[in-house]
Structure formats: C-alpha cells, structure tokens
Design a protein around this motif. Structure first.
Motif, PDB file in Angstrom:
ATOM      1  N   TYR A  76       0.860  -1.171   0.000  1.00  0.00           N
ATOM      2  CA  TYR A  76       0.000   0.000   0.000  1.00  0.00           C
ATOM      3  C   TYR A  76       0.901   1.228   0.000  1.00  0.00           C
ATOM      4  O   TYR A  76       1.918   1.255   0.704  1.00  0.00           O
ATOM      5  CB  TYR A  76      -0.907   0.045   1.228  1.00  0.00           C
ATOM      6  CG  TYR A  76      -1.875  -1.110   1.331  1.00  0.00           C
ATOM      7  CD1 TYR A  76      -2.957  -1.220   0.458  1.00  0.00           C
ATOM      8  CD2 TYR A  76      -1.700  -2.089   2.308  1.00  0.00           C
ATOM      9  CE1 TYR A  76      -3.844  -2.294   0.557  1.00  0.00           C
ATOM     10  CE2 TYR A  76      -2.582  -3.160   2.410  1.00  0.00           C
ATOM     11  CZ  TYR A  76      -3.647  -3.260   1.533  1.00  0.00           C
ATOM     12  OH  TYR A  76      -4.516  -4.320   1.627  1.00  0.00           O
ATOM     13  N   LYS A 126      -1.361  -0.256  -3.984  1.00  0.00           N
ATOM     14  CA  LYS A 126      -2.723   0.242  -3.854  1.00  0.00           C
ATOM     15  C   LYS A 126      -2.690   1.515  -3.023  1.00  0.00           C
ATOM     16  O   LYS A 126      -1.986   1.593  -2.016  1.00  0.00           O
ATOM     17  CB  LYS A 126      -3.620  -0.805  -3.200  1.00  0.00           C
ATOM     18  CG  LYS A 126      -3.873  -2.025  -4.072  1.00  0.00           C
ATOM     19  CD  LYS A 126      -4.860  -2.983  -3.411  1.00  0.00           C
ATOM     20  CE  LYS A 126      -5.169  -4.175  -4.312  1.00  0.00           C
ATOM     21  NZ  LYS A 126      -6.143  -5.113  -3.670  1.00  0.00           N
ATOM     22  N   ALA A 162      -7.480   4.273  -8.954  1.00  0.00           N
ATOM     23  CA  ALA A 162      -8.354   3.806  -7.894  1.00  0.00           C
ATOM     24  C   ALA A 162      -7.715   4.113  -6.547  1.00  0.00           C
ATOM     25  O   ALA A 162      -6.493   4.044  -6.393  1.00  0.00           O
ATOM     26  CB  ALA A 162      -8.612   2.306  -8.018  1.00  0.00           C
ATOM     27  N   TYR A 164      -7.751   2.763  -2.753  1.00  0.00           N
ATOM     28  CA  TYR A 164      -8.148   1.569  -2.003  1.00  0.00           C
ATOM     29  C   TYR A 164      -8.785   1.943  -0.673  1.00  0.00           C
ATOM     30  O   TYR A 164      -9.805   1.370  -0.275  1.00  0.00           O
ATOM     31  CB  TYR A 164      -6.946   0.661  -1.764  1.00  0.00           C
ATOM     32  CG  TYR A 164      -7.303  -0.582  -0.973  1.00  0.00           C
ATOM     33  CD1 TYR A 164      -7.899  -1.674  -1.603  1.00  0.00           C
ATOM     34  CD2 TYR A 164      -7.076  -0.653   0.397  1.00  0.00           C
ATOM     35  CE1 TYR A 164      -8.253  -2.807  -0.882  1.00  0.00           C
ATOM     36  CE2 TYR A 164      -7.430  -1.786   1.125  1.00  0.00           C
ATOM     37  CZ  TYR A 164      -8.018  -2.858   0.478  1.00  0.00           C
ATOM     38  OH  TYR A 164      -8.382  -3.966   1.197  1.00  0.00           O
ATOM     39  N   ALA A 165      -8.157   2.880   0.043  1.00  0.00           N
ATOM     40  CA  ALA A 165      -8.662   3.272   1.356  1.00  0.00           C
ATOM     41  C   ALA A 165      -8.406   4.751   1.577  1.00  0.00           C
ATOM     42  O   ALA A 165      -7.453   5.320   1.021  1.00  0.00           O
ATOM     43  CB  ALA A 165      -8.004   2.451   2.464  1.00  0.00           C
ATOM     44  N   ASP A 206     -16.545   1.467  -3.287  1.00  0.00           N
ATOM     45  CA  ASP A 206     -15.517   0.436  -3.121  1.00  0.00           C
ATOM     46  C   ASP A 206     -14.350   0.890  -2.236  1.00  0.00           C
ATOM     47  O   ASP A 206     -13.522   0.068  -1.844  1.00  0.00           O
ATOM     48  CB  ASP A 206     -14.973   0.017  -4.487  1.00  0.00           C
ATOM     49  CG  ASP A 206     -16.026  -0.691  -5.332  1.00  0.00           C
ATOM     50  OD1 ASP A 206     -16.953  -1.267  -4.742  1.00  0.00           O
ATOM     51  OD2 ASP A 206     -15.915  -0.650  -6.571  1.00  0.00           O
ATOM     52  N   VAL A 207     -14.271   2.183  -1.960  1.00  0.00           N
ATOM     53  CA  VAL A 207     -13.168   2.699  -1.144  1.00  0.00           C
ATOM     54  C   VAL A 207     -13.434   2.385   0.322  1.00  0.00           C
ATOM     55  O   VAL A 207     -14.506   2.670   0.852  1.00  0.00           O
ATOM     56  CB  VAL A 207     -13.000   4.219  -1.331  1.00  0.00           C
ATOM     57  CG1 VAL A 207     -11.902   4.763  -0.408  1.00  0.00           C
ATOM     58  CG2 VAL A 207     -12.670   4.538  -2.788  1.00  0.00           C
ATOM     59  N   LYS A 208     -12.455   1.793   0.977  1.00  0.00           N
ATOM     60  CA  LYS A 208     -12.581   1.480   2.398  1.00  0.00           C
ATOM     61  C   LYS A 208     -12.271   2.733   3.217  1.00  0.00           C
ATOM     62  O   LYS A 208     -11.310   3.450   2.930  1.00  0.00           O
ATOM     63  CB  LYS A 208     -11.638   0.332   2.776  1.00  0.00           C
ATOM     64  CG  LYS A 208     -11.965  -0.962   2.035  1.00  0.00           C
ATOM     65  CD  LYS A 208     -11.095  -2.114   2.491  1.00  0.00           C
ATOM     66  CE  LYS A 208     -11.380  -3.367   1.683  1.00  0.00           C
ATOM     67  NZ  LYS A 208     -12.782  -3.815   1.801  1.00  0.00           N
TER      68      LYS A 208
END
Length: 487
Positions: A76, A126, A162, A164-165, A206-208
């Motif tokens: 990450y 990510k 994208a 991720y979080a 979809d993003v945490k």
C-alpha cells in the motif's frame, strides 16, 4: 522448525510505505540534518521555520526510484501526512497556481496526481490517501463538505486510477497552527465523518474508510497537545463513525529538531538497540487493538503512519542502526495482530528508506527488501526470544513448507541459535552501526552502474547451530522444513 504452530495470517501488503503529500505538491517539510540549523526544543510557530524547508515536487517517474520501489511490491502506498489536510486540488491542466486559494495551504495539480497514480500502478501499490479538511472545504457553520473531494475522485476515475482506502482526517487530535490549535473535537469529527461516509457510499462505494488516524507517541511522559481528545472519544462520538479499517499513527519519540535527544520526549542513538526502545510500539498497538475489538470487531487494524521519531526522523535513521527497529517493529506487531504497517516514508530526507534527493537506498531499504523476499504472510510462533536476541518466524515466501527465521542479535557479542534444519543464512551487518552501507554476508549491498539491484543470496550452512555476529540481523531460511502450517 518442522512443527512451529501458526499464529495468524497477515495481509500480503503488510509492509507498506508513505510518500508524503508534500512530495506531490511541493512546499514546506522537515529540513534534512545535513542542512539543518536551530535544532532543539520548538515551542512557538516561528521556531518551526528554522527546522523546515521548501521542497519541489518529487519525480516519481525516476527510473531508479521505480526500480527500488518495484522490488518491494506489492504494498500500500499512502499519499498522506499533514499537508493533505489543507491541499487544494487544481482541477485543470493549467500551470500550478502560485498561491493556493483562501482556505488552502498547498496546491496539487492534475499532473502531479496523475504521476502518483502512474507510480502506484508501476510498482504494484494500492493507494491510501486522505481528503482536505481545511476551511476551504467547509461551509459557513464550519461543517465539512465534499465540494473538493468530488472533482478529485472524478479525475482519479477518469484516469483509470483507484483509491483503495481513505482517511478523512490526518491526525485529528494533533494541533495545527491557525485553524485547529487543539485539533479537531470528537463531536465535530463524528459530524464530518458521517457526511464523508454518505458521500463516499454514493460516489466511491468500493473505497474502504479508515479512521480515526490519531497521532500517538511512545514517550514515557505525557504530551498534553495530543491528549485533548482520546482515540476512544473519536470512535464513540455521535453519530458513531463506522470504520472499515481502524487506523492510528505511532512514533516512538520526538526527533531532535523538536526535542533534545537526552530529554524524556527525545531519543538518542545510545538507546537504539535497547529493549525498552524496541518495545515502545506495543502499548499503543494493544490499546488500539482493544478499541477495535470493542467498537469495530470485524475491521482490520492498520498503523497508517509510523517511524522512529516525529518531527522528521532521527539523525541516525538512514543508517544501519535503525534497521533493527524497522524489522523488529514489523515482526513484533505482525505477531500481535497488526494487519498493515505504513512506514513514513518510502522517500524522505531523514526518515525515508530511500533518500529523496538521490533516490539511493538508505540502510533500511535492504531490510525491507529481504523482508519482502523471505518473510511470507503466515506468522509462526517462534517463542518469546530473550533480551538481546529477538526471534521471529514466518512461513517462507513462495516456497511451500519452508520456514524463515528472523534472528535479531542486539548484543555486542556473538550469539548461537540452534535450528532443526540446515539454513540459508542472510546476515546483515555494517562496519559501523551508523553507516548507510549495509553488508550481506560481508558483501556491500550497492546498486550497479545501471541502477540494478545486487544479487541477494544466502550462504548455505552445513550445521544446524548457527553463529550470529554481534549487532546483526539474520534471516535464516529453511526450505526443507516441511512445516505443516506452511503447506
């Protein structure tokens, strides 16, 4: 090593890294020690100017950086830090604004963000990031609005990128000069996070969502500036935040730019290999793990920013001396239950595993590389070790049944370790502990003239009792261990 039991399985991207948002925007960050002045205690805003300096945006397309970072993937990458709280996303292709609009402090151009997206894709990373929370995105009542996050997300998607979080706020409990001298209150944080959650559920489901991302220190004295609001208050405020990932930040001490090394809040090189220093991450992790278990039982727990010392790292952090802390922290927290650890930083002046000016590896880069190549995601119970000799074990990466033992000898004398198989020995040492040059089995680890990585090979030992050099880090790989937990 044939029957060491399984403790738990960790994220494939457990070992991860931060690139400060200031490396994308340019702007002020911590002055490197080789060009520093006015170091010591910092109590007033004007004194910060003496320990900070302007940076230009980093070239994330540099081939050497891509080579070094790519060898650590997958991971990450967190584009974050204090700069994120007040960044202005310039949603056009015009030259960078010379002055950010009112309510913002720095400018992130499309070009720079696109470079960040391309970097992440190139190195199998990510993205973890945050969103602006400064006055520039708040309404007349001081409430957070998504008017800045929306175009930023839209541009990211349009470029095929994208996230991720995401954390809404970088360190809500940490004071920031100007708008939040005592940080963000739990009440206001909960109000804003509820708006953020609703917005993200609609525009980026979809993003945490990670939080609360509070700042913590491992110093043995109280730090009043971080204690106005507790992590538990952020997690339980009304409306109660619903975190997909429970996140927090941790630094073991305050660097000498901001606190003398011999003060209770500081740390000196003489402490670097002591048990008390290496154990500092434990308490804060256990506190946050307990909060996670109580208020977000199914969420992973991430340490989304960490390093040796706040205020930009210690003077000795780029040297071999800090590799002991780096690896010991990874190993001990993985075993205790941490799911991802984001080191500050991948590139930086004093606390990066890669030097930001030369893109040459600092000492801990080689520790990170061996971890990536040898330590798998299944953590084994190698016992508690002993003072001066820390022992950890994982299943060997990419070899069914194999086991990798990480043996960290903190002592100034040789140590012995008995194994149940014949190991391939990867011994990291340095001629001087404060050297940036690391030796692998007595051979210096250096990039070649084409910036290619050197061969990373172990020495096959013909004995099951292995000698560990004084002040050494040892990866002992037993390919034929046939451990059932590693099948």
């Amino acid at each position: 090593m044939t029957n060491i039991p399984l403790v738990r399985t960790v994220d494939e991207r457990y070992q991860s890294f931060q690139i400060g948002m200031s490396h994308l925007t340019g702007g002020e960050t911590w002055r490197t020690y080789d060009d520093s002045k006015g170091e010591g205690e910092v109590g007033q805003a004007e004194q910060f100017e003496a320990v900070r300096e302007a940076r230009s945006p980093a070239n994330l397309a540099h081939p050497r950086l891509r080579t070094l970072a790519g060898a650590l993937g997958p991971f990450y990458v967190r584009f974050g830090g204090t700069t994120t709280n007040a960044v202005y996303f310039q949603n056009n292709d015009e030259p960078r604004l010379e002055t950010p609009p009112k309510g913002f402090l720095t400018v992130l151009t499309r070009k720079s963000w696109k470079g960040a997206l391309e970097f992440a894709e190139a190195v199998d990373a990510k993205i973890v990031t945050g969103f602006t929370v400064s006055d520039g995105v708040r309404d007349e009542d001081g409430t957070w609005t998504p008017r800045h996050a929306a175009p930023w997300l839209n541009y990211t998607h349009s470029e095929g990128g994208a996230i991720y979080a995401a954390e809404l706020f970088n360190e809500p409990n940490a004071p920031e000069p100007g708008r939040m001298p005592e940080g963000e209150s739990a009440k206001h944080y909960a109000r804003d996070f509820a708006i953020f959650s609703q917005f993200m559920a609609k525009h980026a489901p979809d993003v945490k969502l990670a939080g609360p991302g509070v700042a913590t220190l491992g110093v043995p004295v109280k730090v009043p500036s971080l204690e106005h609001t507790s992590p538990e208050q952020y997690m339980t405020a009304n409306p109660r935040p619903n975190f997909d990932i429970v996140s927090y930040h941790f630094y073991g001490a305050i660097a000498e730019r901001c606190a003398p090394p011999d003060s209770p809040a500081g740390v000196s090189a003489d402490q670097a290999l002591t048990e008390s220093w290496l154990a500092r991450p434990d308490q804060k992790f256990q506190e946050h793990k307990s909060l996670r278990d109580t208020y977000a039982a199914n969420a992973p727990i991430w340490l989304t920013e960490t390093g040796a010392a706040a205020c930009g790292g210690t003077r000795w952090q780029p040297t071999f001396l800090d590799s002991f802390r780096y690896l010991d922290t990874l190993a001990r927290l993985a075993k205790q239950g941490l799911d991802a650890i984001i080191t500050h930083a991948l590139i930086s002046g004093s606390n990066g595993i890669i030097d930001e000016k030369t893109f040459q590896p600092n000492a801990s880069y080689w520790a990170a590389l061996l971890w990536r190549r040898l330590m798998g995601t299944r953590i084994l119970d190698a016992g508690s070790g002993s003072d001066g000799l820390h022992i950890y074990a994982h299943c060997q990466r990419n070899n069914t049944g194999g086991v990798t033992v990480l043996a960290i000898n903190l002592q100034k004398t040789e140590a012995k370790l008995s194994l149940s198989g014949y190991p391939h020995h990867y011994a990291l040492t340095a001629r001087e502990l404060n050297s940036k040059t690391v030796m692998l089995n007595n051979r210096a680890l250096l990039l070649d003239q084409h910036d290619s990585l050197p061969a990373i090979n172990g020495v096959e030992r013909k004995t099951k009792q292995v000698s560990l050099s004084p002040s050494s880090i040892n990866f002992l790989v037993i390919p034929e261990a046939a451990n059932p937990a590693c099948q």
